[in-house]
Write a protein that holds these residues in place. Structure first.
Motif, PDB file in Angstrom:
ATOM      1  N   LYS A  13       0.844  -1.218   0.000  1.00 25.90           N
ATOM      2  CA  LYS A  13       0.000   0.000   0.000  1.00 25.90           C
ATOM      3  C   LYS A  13       0.869   1.253   0.000  1.00 25.90           C
ATOM      4  O   LYS A  13       0.598   2.213  -0.729  1.00 25.90           O
ATOM      5  CB  LYS A  13      -0.915  -0.001   1.231  1.00 25.90           C
ATOM      6  N   ILE A  14       1.898   1.233   0.834  1.00 28.37           N
ATOM      7  CA  ILE A  14       2.785   2.417   0.887  1.00 28.37           C
ATOM      8  C   ILE A  14       3.408   2.659  -0.481  1.00 28.37           C
ATOM      9  O   ILE A  14       3.516   3.796  -0.947  1.00 28.37           O
ATOM     10  CB  ILE A  14       3.886   2.215   1.957  1.00 28.37           C
ATOM     11  N   LYS A  15       3.771   1.583  -1.141  1.00 29.54           N
ATOM     12  CA  LYS A  15       4.441   1.724  -2.445  1.00 29.54           C
ATOM     13  C   LYS A  15       3.497   2.230  -3.531  1.00 29.54           C
ATOM     14  O   LYS A  15       3.936   2.518  -4.650  1.00 29.54           O
ATOM     15  CB  LYS A  15       5.092   0.409  -2.851  1.00 29.54           C
ATOM     16  N   ALA A  16       2.206   2.331  -3.198  1.00 26.83           N
ATOM     17  CA  ALA A  16       1.282   2.951  -4.157  1.00 26.83           C
ATOM     18  C   ALA A  16       1.700   4.391  -4.425  1.00 26.83           C
ATOM     19  O   ALA A  16       1.409   4.956  -5.484  1.00 26.83           O
ATOM     20  CB  ALA A  16      -0.143   2.908  -3.618  1.00 26.83           C
ATOM     21  N   LEU A  17       2.403   4.974  -3.458  1.00 30.00           N
ATOM     22  CA  LEU A  17       2.841   6.370  -3.625  1.00 30.00           C
ATOM     23  C   LEU A  17       4.091   6.486  -4.514  1.00 30.00           C
ATOM     24  O   LEU A  17       4.502   7.597  -4.856  1.00 30.00           O
ATOM     25  CB  LEU A  17       3.150   7.010  -2.265  1.00 30.00           C
ATOM     26  N   ALA A  18       4.678   5.322  -4.845  1.00 26.17           N
ATOM     27  CA  ALA A  18       5.924   5.380  -5.634  1.00 26.17           C
ATOM     28  C   ALA A  18       5.684   5.953  -7.022  1.00 26.17           C
ATOM     29  O   ALA A  18       6.555   6.580  -7.608  1.00 26.17           O
ATOM     30  CB  ALA A  18       6.527   3.986  -5.747  1.00 26.17           C
ATOM     31  N   SER A  19       4.465   5.753  -7.537  1.00 26.54           N
ATOM     32  CA  SER A  19       4.185   6.244  -8.894  1.00 26.54           C
ATOM     33  C   SER A  19       3.997   7.765  -8.886  1.00 26.54           C
ATOM     34  O   SER A  19       3.146   8.295  -8.173  1.00 26.54           O
ATOM     35  CB  SER A  19       2.917   5.537  -9.394  1.00 26.54           C
ATOM     36  N   VAL A  20       4.827   8.446  -9.660  1.00 31.84           N
ATOM     37  CA  VAL A  20       4.765   9.917  -9.747  1.00 31.84           C
ATOM     38  C   VAL A  20       4.574  10.306 -11.208  1.00 31.84           C
ATOM     39  O   VAL A  20       5.324   9.831 -12.064  1.00 31.84           O
ATOM     40  CB  VAL A  20       6.080  10.557  -9.216  1.00 31.84           C
ATOM     41  N   PRO A  21       3.551  11.123 -11.510  1.00 33.28           N
ATOM     42  CA  PRO A  21       3.361  11.523 -12.913  1.00 33.28           C
ATOM     43  C   PRO A  21       4.550  12.319 -13.446  1.00 33.28           C
ATOM     44  O   PRO A  21       5.258  12.973 -12.681  1.00 33.28           O
ATOM     45  CB  PRO A  21       2.099  12.403 -12.882  1.00 33.28           C
ATOM     46  N   ARG A  23       6.809  15.127 -14.964  1.00 38.88           N
ATOM     47  CA  ARG A  23       6.756  16.589 -14.791  1.00 38.88           C
ATOM     48  C   ARG A  23       6.495  17.276 -16.127  1.00 38.88           C
ATOM     49  O   ARG A  23       6.943  16.793 -17.167  1.00 38.88           O
ATOM     50  CB  ARG A  23       8.092  17.106 -14.240  1.00 38.88           C
TER      51      ARG A  23
END
Lengths: 373, 182
Positions: A13-21, A23
């Motif tokens: 779940k924490i690694k769901a934040l790894a994806s960054v659109p 820039r």
């Protein structure tokens, strides 16, 4: 559910934040340009700090050397004369240098300010063949103008309108430099101009206005906003932006032509009548922006020029009924879209013909035909 | 830390423009990603990154700041900025991010679900203490070792492990309460 399994699910779940659109490249470029600007400023500040200390060292050494040489008995008369001339020249050069250096930190209401603007004109003139240097200088000078306006406003004083006019001129020079840039240089340079305008906007927004400064600050903010809109509002490719900038510069140059600024018939409104000599000598549009010829009497030229532009030299005000006269008469020539070249020469002639305090920036901007534009 | 990093830092302290440019190129993307993961907003993350480098520049131009561990130092500045940002602004609602809807990607449903999941996790992270949040982010999202986190936060490795343990416990309660009840 077992503890280890829970840990794995949690980390997933924490690694769901790894994806960054990805820039926005334009925003990234703008950020880079802004950082570069800060680096440049920090670098210049560090150089200024060093040069002040250096200024003191050679002066002390020269004075000591002079004392030793003059007291020495072995010097011949000729040597003393040569030495005196040398020392006198050194003193003159040092005094001039000190004045020039001191002028760089002067404010628009100080006596040395015209020297500051004159040195800027000379530097800009020398850089006219190199777009990159021209851009560097234009942005540096535009920054200075904003600092001056903000600095004076912080003391409750409104800077003269001519300071804002010079800012407009500097931004136009920046556009001219951009228009001349080719290929890969254009994108970063455009981002740099935009970043500079953003910084200037922030500076102006942080200044608290008073009754005396409110009008100038409001106008300054509106002008910065207008230029930022030109930079960011198009949302088009670099080629289109470059074309738009080119049009912008050309429009400013075209509106400075005598046909737009006031034809000879309009001069009759001022009781002067059409000037046939001017019609012959300055009939072509580009002649206006070039100013007087090298061997020409500047005062005479200015009289003719200002009459033609509908500016009443005797009263020191703009004549009614002429487009250009209204623009300059209110001191808002730049933001009303009046021409760059004509506006500059009007400022120059106004300074030359109209008695005014020596510390106004308009007086400094016209010290010689080698200045801007 | 690497020799290259220390060499860059020495160059930066002399205000060498090339060194400062390399530092920006090398570290700005990861600082941006770090900020985005915690803030979830592109523009605010750009602001965080810009301010991080601006503060760094200001400090070194005054002759202050670090003599080593440049990367850790930049993360510390960004972390402080984000903590201040949390204090300044209220927590966002768990709603759809416009970025996802405007991308026009084919698997829109997956994106929406992912976006909601990110918002939930971000909200839970926000409820942690600043130290716990930094440990979890650096460890699981930025790939730092315990030693690197300890350097970045100027704490002992043991303290970092304890912070990590407490942070995971708290996140379990917030994010996995339903699974734990089963």
């Amino acid at each position: 559910m077992k503890e280890k399994e829970i840990d794995l699910r949690l980390i997933k779940k924490i690694k769901a934040l790894a994806s960054v659109p990805e820039r926005d490249p334009r925003v990234a470029e703008k950020g880079r340009a802004r950082y570069q600007l800060e680096v440049d400023k920090a670098f210049v500040r560090s150089l200024e700090a060093v040069s002040e200390r250096n200024d003191r060292r050679p002066k002390g050494w020269i004075l000591n050397e002079k004392k030793n040489l003059i007291q020495r008995k072995g010097l011949t008369k000729m040597a003393k004369v040569i030495l005196s001339i040398f020392l006198a020249l050194t003193a003159m050069f040092t005094a001039t240098s000190v004045s020039l250096v001191a002028a760089q930190s002067s404010q628009p209401d100080e006596a040395l300010y015209p020297v500051k603007t004159w040195t800027e004109d000379v530097r800009m003139d020398m850089a006219s063949n190199d777009p990159q240097t021209m851009l560097d200088l234009a942005l540096e000078f535009a920054d200075r103008r904003i600092s001056e306006i903000a600095g004076m406003a912080a003391e409750g004083k409104a800077a003269p309108d001519a300071v804002l006019d010079r800012w407009q001129l500097d931004i136009t020079f920046a556009y001219q430099a951009l228009v001349q840039m080719q290929g890969e240089d254009f994108g970063p340079a455009l981002a740099r101009v935009e970043a500079t305008l953003c910084t200037q906007q922030e500076t102006m927004n942080q200044v608290n206005s008073s009754t005396s400064t409110e009008a100038l600050l409001t106008r300054s903010r509106a002008m910065i906003e207008e230029h930022l809109r030109l930079m960011t509002g198009s949302g088009e490719g670099e080629a289109q932006v470059q074309t738009q900038l080119q049009q912008q510069v050309q429009e400013q140059l075209q509106t400075s032509q005598p046909e737009d600024a006031g034809n000879p018939d309009e001069g009759a409104l001022n009781g002067q009548g059409p000037n046939t000599e001017m019609d012959v000598e300055y009939g072509k549009p580009e002649d206006w922006t070039q100013g007087p010829q090298e061997d020409e009497d500047h005062v005479q030229w200015c009289y003719t020029f200002m009459n033609q532009m509908g500016y009443d030299v005797n009263s020191g005000t703009a004549s009614p009924g002429t487009d250009m006269g209204q623009g300059m008469g209110t001191g808002t020539g730049s933001d009303t879209g009046s021409g760059l070249g004509a506006e500059y020469w009007l400022m120059y002639c106004q300074a030359l013909l109209t008695p005014q305090p020596a510390n106004t920036p308009g007086a400094g901007s016209g010290n010689g035909s080698g200045g801007r534009p | 830390m690497s020799l290259k990093e220390n060499a860059l830092l020495r160059g930066a302290r002399r205000l060498d423009r090339d060194a400062l440019a390399v530092i920006y190129e090398q570290y700005s993307p990861e600082i941006y990603r770090y900020a985005f993961r915690l803030l979830g907003d592109g523009q605010v993350s750009e602001d965080c990154m810009a301010e991080t480098f601006s503060r760094f520049l200001k400090v070194i131009s005054m002759g202050e700041g670090p003599h080593e561990h440049l990367r850790a130092y930049l993360y510390r500045i960004a972390h402080n900025w984000i903590t201040d940002s949390y204090r300044r602004s209220p927590p966002p609602d768990l709603e759809l991010n416009e970025d996802v809807l405007s991308t026009g990607k084919q698997h829109l449903e997956i994106d929406v679900e992912m976006n909601l999941e990110q918002a939930r996790v971000r909200s839970a992270m926000r409820a942690l203490t600043p130290d716990q949040r930094q440990v979890v982010t650096l460890r699981y999202l930025q790939g730092f070792s315990h030693e690197e986190i300890a350097t970045s936060m100027e704490k002992e490795v043991g303290a970092i492990k304890a912070l990590q343990h407490r942070a995971l416990d708290a996140l379990k309660r917030m994010l996995l309460s339903e699974e734990q009840e089963k």
